[in-house]
Structures are given as structure tokens and as C-alpha cells.
Design a protein around this motif. Sequence first.
Motif, mmCIF file in Angstrom:
data_model
loop_
_atom_site.group_PDB
_atom_site.id
_atom_site.type_symbol
_atom_site.label_atom_id
_atom_site.label_comp_id
_atom_site.label_asym_id
_atom_site.label_seq_id
_atom_site.Cartn_x
_atom_site.Cartn_y
_atom_site.Cartn_z
ATOM 1 N N SER A 214 47.940 22.199 54.660
ATOM 2 C CA SER A 214 47.758 22.896 55.977
ATOM 3 C C SER A 214 47.429 22.262 57.180
ATOM 4 N N PRO A 215 47.829 22.749 58.416
ATOM 5 C CA PRO A 215 47.766 21.925 59.605
ATOM 6 C C PRO A 215 45.922 21.369 59.681
ATOM 7 N N ASP A 216 45.225 22.177 59.282
ATOM 8 C CA ASP A 216 43.915 21.678 59.454
ATOM 9 C C ASP A 216 43.583 20.749 58.375
ATOM 10 N N LEU A 217 44.310 20.335 57.474
ATOM 11 C CA LEU A 217 44.115 19.559 56.524
ATOM 12 C C LEU A 217 42.957 19.951 55.471
ATOM 13 N N LYS A 218 42.841 21.125 55.183
ATOM 14 C CA LYS A 218 41.850 21.699 54.343
ATOM 15 C C LYS A 218 42.492 22.550 53.037
ATOM 16 N N THR A 219 43.642 23.005 53.290
ATOM 17 C CA THR A 219 44.234 23.504 51.955
ATOM 18 C C THR A 219 45.494 22.923 51.586
ATOM 19 N N TYR A 220 45.381 22.512 50.181
ATOM 20 C CA TYR A 220 46.443 21.723 49.314
ATOM 21 C C TYR A 220 47.222 22.594 48.353
ATOM 22 N N VAL A 221 48.509 22.890 48.417
ATOM 23 C CA VAL A 221 49.077 23.695 47.462
ATOM 24 C C VAL A 221 50.064 22.702 46.590
ATOM 25 N N PHE A 222 49.754 22.935 45.413
ATOM 26 C CA PHE A 222 50.672 22.063 44.655
ATOM 27 C C PHE A 222 51.902 22.733 43.510
ATOM 28 N N HIS A 223 53.044 22.406 43.578
ATOM 29 C CA HIS A 223 53.929 22.878 42.810
ATOM 30 C C HIS A 223 54.254 21.924 41.731
ATOM 31 N N LEU A 224 53.919 22.750 40.563
ATOM 32 C CA LEU A 224 53.985 21.985 39.184
ATOM 33 C C LEU A 224 55.243 21.956 38.635
ATOM 34 N N ARG A 225 55.650 20.818 38.056
ATOM 35 C CA ARG A 225 56.952 21.042 36.903
ATOM 36 C C ARG A 225 56.729 21.932 35.891
ATOM 37 N N ASN A 226 57.593 22.421 35.506
ATOM 38 C CA ASN A 226 57.792 23.396 34.224
ATOM 39 C C ASN A 226 58.113 22.735 33.010
ATOM 40 N N ASP A 227 58.058 21.275 32.918
ATOM 41 C CA ASP A 227 58.484 20.540 31.588
ATOM 42 C C ASP A 227 57.389 19.547 31.136
ATOM 43 N N VAL A 228 56.362 19.910 31.443
ATOM 44 C CA VAL A 228 55.142 18.932 31.062
ATOM 45 C C VAL A 228 54.263 19.622 29.820
ATOM 46 N N TYR A 229 54.440 18.989 28.683
ATOM 47 C CA TYR A 229 53.566 19.598 27.617
ATOM 48 C C TYR A 229 52.601 18.532 27.023
ATOM 49 N N PHE A 230 51.356 19.266 26.604
ATOM 50 C CA PHE A 230 50.303 18.517 25.966
ATOM 51 C C PHE A 230 50.990 17.771 24.610
ATOM 52 N N HIS A 231 50.078 16.855 24.253
ATOM 53 C CA HIS A 231 50.517 16.019 23.096
ATOM 54 C C HIS A 231 50.232 17.134 21.775
ATOM 55 N N ARG A 232 51.235 16.859 20.792
ATOM 56 C CA ARG A 232 50.883 17.826 19.511
ATOM 57 C C ARG A 232 49.575 17.496 18.899
ATOM 58 N N ASN A 233 48.935 18.488 18.456
ATOM 59 C CA ASN A 233 47.715 18.292 18.108
ATOM 60 C C ASN A 233 47.148 19.476 17.162
ATOM 61 N N LYS A 234 46.214 19.336 16.389
ATOM 62 C CA LYS A 234 45.859 20.477 15.472
ATOM 63 C C LYS A 234 45.119 21.489 16.379
ATOM 64 N N CYS A 235 44.576 21.191 17.514
ATOM 65 C CA CYS A 235 43.948 22.258 18.346
ATOM 66 C C CYS A 235 45.059 23.438 18.767
ATOM 67 N N PHE A 236 46.355 22.821 18.702
ATOM 68 C CA PHE A 236 47.470 23.745 18.915
ATOM 69 C C PHE A 236 48.154 24.072 17.590
ATOM 70 N N GLU A 237 47.362 23.842 16.430
ATOM 71 C CA GLU A 237 48.011 23.919 15.132
ATOM 72 C C GLU A 237 49.156 23.182 14.828
#
Length: 540
Positions: free
Chosen positions: A83-106
Motif C-alpha cells: 500500500s502507498p503508506d507502506l503498511k499493508t502487504y498483499v501476497f498472491h501465492l502460487r497454486n502448485d506448491v506442495y508439502f513433502h510427503r509425510n505420514k502426517c498426511f497419511e
Amino acid sequence: MNTIHKIAILIFACLLISCQTKQTNDDRTVFRYNESAGIFSLDPAFAKDQAVIWACNQMFNGLVQLDNDLHVQPCIAKRWEISPDLKTYVFHLRNDVYFHRNKCFENRTRLVTASDFVYSFNRIVDSKTASPGLWVFDFVEQINGKYAFEAIDDTTFQIRLREAFPPFLGILSMQYCAVVPHEAVEMYTHDFRKNPVGTGPFYMKTWKEGVKLVMLKNENYFETENGERLPYLDAVAITFVVDKQSSFLEFMKGNLDFISGIDGSYKDELLTRTGELKAKHADKIRLDKHPYLNAEYIGFAMGNDKQNPLHNRKIRQAVAYGFDREKMIRYLRNGIGIPARNGMIPAGMPGFDTNVWGYSYNPEKAKQLLAEAGFPNGKNMPAVTITASPTYADVCKFIQQQMGEIGIKLEVEITPPATVREMMAQFKVPMFRGSWIADYADAENYMQLFLEKNFSPKGANYTHYSNSEFEKLYKKAKQEADEYKRAEIYKQMDKLMMQDVPVIPVYYDVVTRFVSKDVQDLQNNALNLLTLKNVKKQRL
């Protein structure tokens, strides 16, 4: 050599032989290094020291990352608006990022969403986590004790600050700000430190604490280079032999792929007096040197006590002109380091400028300033004392000898490091050897050392330097979004501070890496961050 030491080296050698044999049989490329400092956690919430930062950098990602010139680049966030007042940051994320395979996700995986960043950042600020990275979010707005982290939707993440702080975007590249899944933290609780689950180019395969850590290639990693999916390596293997001479010998045998830093036990074997790699090693080793964001300096406790000659600015300036930084680097550090002639902002930092006024060796000017201060050739000037830890005894004695040549009697007091830090914090040492390694890649990190609000022991202004014009420039810099314009303001601040001499920069440090010739594209930067996703290695 005692029995325990012999056994440790034998275990180290066997592990390396095992790793080499497996690599050859499987035709896999493995990058191998030794971490003598050890690793106590693989949780990015505790990525405070270099050993943990290096390991976490292979397994985790954040919203943004830094390139080799320390400029902010996209990572999980593909773009953002501020934002112009340098106080608000808006991030647009990728939709192809995955966590590592792990037993916490079965034993499956899961897509990263904006709510994962809300969880990860709230975990850092939660007092129950006790993360040393809590300070990263000091400028984030709080409403009824709740930090202003918000998931607008699955791919939109917002942060609101209570006041403008332009370095904030770069700070988000730190490992503290990596994204972690709540499923893994909830499943492993305190054992998440040894069961890390991230999104990075490598995932943890095995970790026998104090012996060996192995990370394998993440086949689903989202970043590419020239159309090819990263990383190129198949694995990373880290050993933990404490003795640096032993790890150096393994490197020379080809059992390690690189060593970082220069230790006295092998300094003269590898380097010439001018800091170049000796010719006899050039066929197998590559020397990679890069400015490091570490400014080594002499500091003064500022005040108006007329009985203390160091409270006279001309005396401090005389000290600054009175010793030969080039000679010091050449003879005490084998040419590793950059003589600090250009202020407190070190080489390698965006905004560093060789035109910023500082101090060079000029003994005649030093003598002139002593005379102007009322002590011609040092006559009738009381002795002054510099306090330092044993590691820097040689540097202080070098300065002591050169001070004697211009008429200043300098006494050297060598004290344990913890004692020196405590004396500095309590403002009880009139002259001391200090250093500052940047926490983040913005010159503000150095300029904040001289703000009134950061007087020790509450902050890191160990000199208690105070200057109203300096404070005004700092406030101006905080409102400037353009990094190049902000850098110009920092240069003005640096010049102003150097005229008052609360500190005397001695040298800017250098990252020194010795790399095997079969390793390509091992990137380097002024934060000495180890990044292995782009590394290629010849198959054995």
C-alpha cells in the motif's frame, strides 16, 4: 590424540566411505559437507545460527527469497502489492506448491494455501513456541493481542504493519518465515525439530544427531531453471565432526565437496599471503570469495567526561587514522577481508558505496589531531584500554603497536567473550572490539545500531551514540519505499556518524569457500547462505 578423538575420526571416515560407495552403486549425485558446529534443530522457528539456517534452507520455503545480489525475488508468493503508506502487504501465492510427503498426511502430500502462512507466522509469535525469530514481526499490527495475518482466500495472504518499515519485505526471506503444515506440528509436537516437513527442494531422509544427516531430492519441487525442474542433486549428506583439521583432511581426500571459512589449522596450507589459492591446489579446488555482511569495528562509550581522552572526538579520529588496515589484513588474515575505509555499512550490502567518507591510514594526520586535542605526540595523554575476547588479541595488539608509533599508549585487556558482551551491554567498557553481522539485507540493520531508542542494555547501541540529525534521517528513510533512494539516505547517515566516530570500522569480512572442481553453480552471497537447489555435480 586421545582415544575418543581417534574413534570419532574413524567413525567419520567409515560414514564417508559408506556414502561414497552408495553413491557410486546407485549412480546418484550427493553433495557432502561437514558441520562442525552441529545442528540442534531442523525446525525453521529456531533457525538462529548458521548451521540450522543452512539445513533449513534446503527443506523449507517462504513467501519471498533473495537473489545473489540480495534483492527480493518471488518464491511461494508469485507477486505482491504494498500500500502507498507502506503498511499493508498483499501476497498472491502460487497454486502448485506442495508439502513433502509425510505420514502426517497419511504418506501423501497437500497443497500450500494462505492459511498455512497464517498458522506458521502465528506459531512464531506464540510465546509457547519461544522462537528467537519473534522480533521479525515486531512491526506487525496487533488488535486485541492478535497479529494482523489474514488469509483473504486460498491464494491471497495479507499482513498489516502498525507503522512503515521498508526492510520488512526482505526480512520475510528469513528461515523463521518458512511455511510449515499444522498437521506435522500437531503430530510431532516438540519432535517436529527432528521430523521437519516443508516445501523445499530436499526432504529429510535420516538424521542421527551428532553423526549424519541425509536429505533426498524432492521430486515434486515447484521451481525450475531453464525449463528443468530443480534440484539437480539427488541428495545432500552432512556429517558432524567437531575437529576442523579432520574435516579439512577429508576435504583434501575428496570425501567432502566444500568447506566454508578459513581456520588457522589449514590457512597457510591453502592460501598465499595475499589471500589467493596456492597454485598446487588449483587443479582440484576452486576458491570462492564474496563480501560478507559483517563489519568488524572498534567502539567507544560516548560521553562528556573530560578526564577520558576518548571522549574527545579528535582523539577518536586520531585512532581511526593511526593504524594500517591493509597491512593488518595482509599479515593477520592472509588477505581475507576488505579494509574498512568507507563507513559502517559493509561491502556486499545494497547501498554500500566506496565514495562514502571514512578513514585510511594517515599517521601524520593522526599526530596533527593529537596536537589539536592538546596532546602533541601523545605527551601527557593518559593511557587508554581496549577490551576484546581472545580471538581478536592479535588484531588489538597490532593496533596497540601502531598507536604507540603516533604517541598513544594503548593497553589491551583480553577477557572471555561473554564478559566482553556483558560489559558492552552495561556500558562499562570505554573502548572495545565489536562486530555486527547483518540479520537482514538492508543497511537499516547497521544504522539502527546508533539510534537513541536502542541504547544498551535494551538495544544494540553499545556506544550510546546520539545525534538529532541522524535520527531525522532515519525517520525519513522509514517512509521511503524505493530501495535506491533509501540507500542514499543511509549513506548520509553513515557519513554523519563517521564524522562523530562512535565506532571505527576496521574491516569488512569475506565469505571464503573452498569448493571441489566437480561441483558447479554453488551460489554465494553476502549473507553466506548455502543454497543447493541450483548445484550440479559430476556423477562418479
